[in-house]
Design a protein around this motif. Structure first.
Motif, short mmCIF file in Angstrom:
data_model
loop_
_atom_site.label_atom_id
_atom_site.label_comp_id
_atom_site.label_asym_id
_atom_site.label_seq_id
_atom_site.Cartn_x
_atom_site.Cartn_y
_atom_site.Cartn_z
N TRP A 64 -2.16 -26.33 8.79
CA TRP A 64 -3.05 -25.18 8.70
C TRP A 64 -2.35 -23.92 9.22
N LEU A 65 -1.60 -24.05 10.31
CA LEU A 65 -0.83 -22.93 10.84
C LEU A 65 0.20 -22.47 9.82
N GLY A 66 0.88 -23.41 9.18
CA GLY A 66 1.88 -23.06 8.17
C GLY A 66 1.27 -22.28 7.01
N VAL A 67 0.09 -22.73 6.55
CA VAL A 67 -0.59 -22.01 5.47
C VAL A 67 -0.95 -20.60 5.92
N GLY A 68 -1.42 -20.47 7.17
CA GLY A 68 -1.76 -19.15 7.70
C GLY A 68 -0.56 -18.22 7.75
N LEU A 69 0.59 -18.75 8.13
CA LEU A 69 1.81 -17.93 8.17
C LEU A 69 2.20 -17.47 6.77
N VAL A 70 2.03 -18.34 5.78
CA VAL A 70 2.31 -17.96 4.40
C VAL A 70 1.37 -16.84 3.95
N VAL A 71 0.08 -16.99 4.23
CA VAL A 71 -0.90 -15.96 3.88
C VAL A 71 -0.55 -14.64 4.54
N LEU A 72 -0.17 -14.70 5.84
CA LEU A 72 0.21 -13.49 6.57
C LEU A 72 1.42 -12.81 5.92
N PHE A 73 2.41 -13.61 5.52
CA PHE A 73 3.61 -13.06 4.88
C PHE A 73 3.25 -12.38 3.56
N VAL A 74 2.41 -13.03 2.76
CA VAL A 74 2.00 -12.46 1.47
C VAL A 74 1.25 -11.14 1.68
N GLN A 75 0.35 -11.12 2.69
CA GLN A 75 -0.39 -9.89 2.98
C GLN A 75 0.53 -8.76 3.39
N ARG A 76 1.51 -9.06 4.20
CA ARG A 76 2.45 -8.03 4.65
C ARG A 76 3.29 -7.51 3.49
N GLN A 77 3.71 -8.41 2.61
CA GLN A 77 4.48 -7.98 1.46
C GLN A 77 3.63 -7.08 0.56
N GLY A 78 2.38 -7.45 0.37
CA GLY A 78 1.49 -6.65 -0.45
C GLY A 78 1.26 -5.27 0.14
N ARG A 79 1.08 -5.19 1.46
CA ARG A 79 0.86 -3.90 2.10
C ARG A 79 2.12 -3.05 2.06
N ALA A 80 3.28 -3.70 2.19
CA ALA A 80 4.55 -2.95 2.15
C ALA A 80 4.73 -2.30 0.78
N ARG A 81 4.37 -3.02 -0.29
CA ARG A 81 4.49 -2.45 -1.63
C ARG A 81 3.50 -1.30 -1.82
N THR A 82 2.29 -1.48 -1.27
CA THR A 82 1.27 -0.44 -1.40
C THR A 82 1.66 0.83 -0.66
N ASP A 83 2.34 0.66 0.49
CA ASP A 83 2.68 1.80 1.33
C ASP A 83 3.93 2.54 0.87
N ARG A 84 4.68 2.00 -0.13
CA ARG A 84 5.90 2.68 -0.61
C ARG A 84 5.54 4.01 -1.26
N PRO A 85 6.38 5.05 -1.05
CA PRO A 85 6.07 6.36 -1.63
C PRO A 85 5.97 6.33 -3.15
N ASP A 86 6.75 5.42 -3.82
CA ASP A 86 6.75 5.37 -5.28
C ASP A 86 5.74 4.37 -5.83
#
Length: 467
Positions: free
Chosen positions: A443-465
């Motif tokens: 369950w912890l491993g799944v949570g870490l994967v979800v956290l990674f995906v969320q961070r990647q999604g936010r990083a793409r959203t926050d890019r100037p382009d």
């Protein structure tokens, strides 16, 4: 206060409720204590008495005394953090402020495992108890019925559920008092089956007193207390400020500890079998409390205890489901779960509650239709709560020592107690069943994967382009 938003009083980095996302403040101090005691259940030791008595060599009251002290460290850390972050979401909100967004998400993710599945265990226990009283109706039907009734109460509103819960809690306390009076009468008339100090020192049937045996039993007994922390989930719905929540957490634990110690002390004195005999016959451990009640006072007392446990378990699940709904609501409000879960209707997070109810219903009914369903559920729920407790203690140190060290800092409240509390939690996790550790790790491993995906999604959203 330094580090807090002037407009909300919420620490910097905490999520303040947005317009339309607030919960209605309608709970008083008594309501908080009712929810906490409902979730724990005043007669929680009934199902595990025989196991603890066998494992501790008869020192079962001492086990609960030590377990109460051990859990007091965690309760104290909750009391510290609820004053800092008076928001729904409990340990999710605390870890987010004390440790950062990532650890906050993981704390909420691990607590979710506990909050969603502990009610399923309670519903299943209620279904099993009702099936034993009315065998013509399948236990999965009783289980599903308990889910539907308590979900309807939760959807009605937290205040209405608290009122009904108070009546159920009063019934459980009355039954417990009846048991105490009956036990005292039997002890006066017929004397004790074991030595008067044996519930604290052991009955001697498995040799001399063994501290290691007691500590091993404590690792199981602390699980009886899971649920007192749910009080913190109602921080946005209490009138009079977060100090009430902090006080309710501590008082709830103290009351539960007193009731647990009292009832296990009495039933241990009345237990006709020695701890060695219980250890040699595991089949008798699960019904030891009922068997002892029946042998001492007659079948009426054991039936009364069984009915009380059936109703009490369903309403323990009600409190757990309410806390689960608030956790989902808080994580959604912080954009860690789908936004729809953060919607409220007349101050009640009904969508979050319904989602929690659906997950709980599926898990409980699935388990009710299997002979080994209870074992499967119990093996996974505890590890989530314990991991969340560990991050709670780290949050106290993170906020008061690292992020916000000022005149309010106290080395014993903000370093010694959380460090000792964390050490106890680690010891309990170490003693947990291997299957629970594996499920917790997955369950912890799944949570870490979800956290990674969320961070990647936010990083793409926050890019100037970004589009």
């Amino acid at each position: 206060m330094s580090g807090q938003s002037a407009s909300t009083g919420v620490p910097a980095g905490g999520a303040a409720p947005a317009e339309g996302e607030g919960l209605r403040r309608s709970l008083g101090f008594r309501d908080l204590v009712v929810y906490g005691l409902l979730f724990i259940a005043p007669m929680a030791p009934v199902g595990v008495f025989g196991t603890l008595d066998a494992k501790s060599h008869g020192a079962v009251a001492l086990v609960y005394l030590i377990a109460t002290v051990a859990m007091a460290f965690t309760a104290f850390s909750y009391a510290q953090m609820v004053r800092v972050v008076p928001l729904a979401g409990s340990v999710f909100a605390y870890a987010r402020v004390g440790l950062g967004n990532g650890p906050g998400f993981i704390a909420g993710w691990m607590a979710m495992l506990d909050y969603l599945l502990i009610p399923a265990v309670a519903y299943l226990f209620s279904g099993i108890a009702m099936n034993s009283l009315v065998p013509s109706v399948s236990r999965w039907v009783w289980t599903a019925l308990a889910v539907l009734i308590t979900t309807a109460l939760n959807l009605w509103g937290v205040r209405a559920a608290a009122r009904v819960g108070f009546a159920v809690l009063a019934m459980e306390v009355v039954v417990l008092l009846v048991f105490v009076v009956a036990a005292v009468v039997v002890l006066i008339q017929d004397g004790a089956q074991r030595g008067w100090l044996s519930p604290l020192t052991g009955d001697g049937s498995q040799g001399a007193f063994a501290l290691s045996a007691v500590i091993g039993a404590v690792s199981i007994a602390v699980l009886s207390y899971l649920g007192f922390d749910a009080i913190a989930s109602f921080a946005e719905e209490v009138t009079g400020g977060s100090a009430k929540v902090a006080r309710a957490v501590l008082i709830c634990l103290a009351l539960a500890g007193f009731l647990f110690i009292l009832q296990t002390y009495l039933v241990a004195l009345l237990e006709p079998l020695s701890s060695a005999e219980l250890a040699a016959d595991p089949a008798k451990q699960g019904t030891a409390f009922y068997d002892t009640s029946e042998a001492a006072s007659g079948v009426w007392l054991s039936k009364l205890v069984a009915v009380s446990k059936a109703i009490g378990a369903a309403f323990a699940a009600l409190a757990g489901q309410a806390a689960a709904g608030r956790l989902l609501f808080a994580m959604a409000r912080d954009r860690r779960l789908p936004k729809a879960l953060s919607r409220t209707d007349s101050g009640t997070p009904r969508i979050a509650l319904l989602c929690a109810a659906v997950v709980t219903m599926v898990a409980a009914v699935w388990a009710a239709r299997r002979d080994d369903g209870m074992d499967h559920l119990v093996s996974v729920v505890d590890i989530g709560a314990l991991t969340a407790f560990l991050l709670l203690h780290a949050s106290v140190v993170g906020w008061f020592v690292v992020r916000q060290r000022d005149a309010a800092f106290s080395w014993w409240r903000h370093i010694l107690i959380p460090v000792l509390g964390a050490a106890i939690v680690v010891a309990v996790i170490w003693e947990a069943a291997g299957s629970a550790q594996v499920v917790g790790a997955v369950w912890l491993g799944v949570g870490l994967v979800v956290l990674f995906v969320q961070r990647q999604g936010r990083a793409r959203t926050d890019r100037p382009d970004a589009p």
